[in-house]
Design a protein around this motif. Structure first.
Motif, PDB file in Angstrom:
ATOM      1  N   THR A 225      -6.154  -0.747   1.911  1.00  0.00           N
ATOM      2  CA  THR A 225      -5.636   0.643   2.253  1.00  0.00           C
ATOM      3  C   THR A 225      -4.206   0.691   2.198  1.00  0.00           C
ATOM      4  OG1 THR A 225      -7.565   1.462   3.072  1.00  0.00           O
ATOM      5  CG2 THR A 225      -5.568   2.841   3.465  1.00  0.00           C
ATOM      6  N   TRP A 226      -3.372  -0.459   2.866  1.00  0.00           N
ATOM      7  CA  TRP A 226      -2.074  -0.594   3.107  1.00  0.00           C
ATOM      8  C   TRP A 226      -1.351  -0.753   1.851  1.00  0.00           C
ATOM      9  CZ3 TRP A 226       0.815  -4.476   1.479  1.00  0.00           C
ATOM     10  CH2 TRP A 226       0.329  -5.723   1.130  1.00  0.00           C
ATOM     11  N   GLN A 227      -2.176  -1.315   0.605  1.00  0.00           N
ATOM     12  CA  GLN A 227      -1.631  -1.659  -0.501  1.00  0.00           C
ATOM     13  C   GLN A 227      -1.574  -0.727  -1.422  1.00  0.00           C
ATOM     14  OE1 GLN A 227      -4.386  -4.745  -1.608  1.00  0.00           O
ATOM     15  NE2 GLN A 227      -2.769  -6.240  -1.456  1.00  0.00           N
ATOM     16  N   ARG A 228      -2.594   0.491  -1.176  1.00  0.00           N
ATOM     17  CA  ARG A 228      -2.379   1.535  -2.043  1.00  0.00           C
ATOM     18  C   ARG A 228      -1.429   2.490  -1.268  1.00  0.00           C
ATOM     19  NH1 ARG A 228      -7.123   5.777  -3.835  1.00  0.00           N
ATOM     20  NH2 ARG A 228      -5.991   7.602  -3.084  1.00  0.00           N
ATOM     21  N   GLU A 229      -1.233   2.429  -0.047  1.00  0.00           N
ATOM     22  CA  GLU A 229      -0.285   3.136   0.599  1.00  0.00           C
ATOM     23  C   GLU A 229       1.169   2.891  -0.026  1.00  0.00           C
ATOM     24  OE1 GLU A 229       0.554   6.164   1.998  1.00  0.00           O
ATOM     25  OE2 GLU A 229      -1.406   5.781   2.160  1.00  0.00           O
TER      26      GLU A 229
END
Ligand SMILES: [Zn+2]
Ligand SMILES: [Zn+2]
Length: 130
Positions: free
Chosen positions: A6-10
């Motif tokens: 999720t942090w990567q997508r963010e």
């Protein structure tokens, strides 16, 4: 399936928001690499198509067939004017196009018609630099 990374997508979303206009996955990946995020190209591709699917990013094909993405200011239907050299993007309205598309679809018995119309060219700065 649980949403991993999720942090990567963010992070991809943020990089997209910071971009000047439409960018390719490769361009965005290069930016993220410069920032040492360790995010791989495949993840950038996945994040971008996810953002496009959920309507958080606009996507289109460049004239040479490359997929380009942008975090647009509005989720309303609109069109783009895009510099093919630097990627500068202007969101434009195109009322004559809306009427033409509706009329043309109706004339052929089509309903629920959609259209994608974007203009590629050279922005004033790029035209002056050549
Ligand atoms: Zn330009
Ligand atoms: Zn339109």
């Amino acid at each position: 399936m649980a949403q991993r990374n999720t942090w990567q997508r963010e992070r991809v979303r943020e990089a997209l928001a910071d971009a000047r206009g439409f960018v390719s996955a490769q361009t965005l990946h290069a930016t993220l690499r410069d920032e040492n995020t360790g995010i791989g190209l495949a993840t950038v591709y996945r994040a971008l198509s996810g953002l496009a699917d959920s309507g958080e990013a606009d996507s289109l094909q460049s004239p040479d067939g490359e997929a380009l993405y942008r975090a647009c200011a509005t989720s309303e239907h609109h069109h783009h004017l895009i510099c093919r050299r630097c990627g500068l993007t202007v969101e434009i309205e195109a009322s004559p196009v809306e009427e033409w598309a509706k009329r043309t679809a109706a004339a052929h018995g089509f309903q629920d018609a959609q259209h994608i119309v974007d203009i590629f060219g050279l922005c004033a700065d790029c035209a002056a630099a050549i």
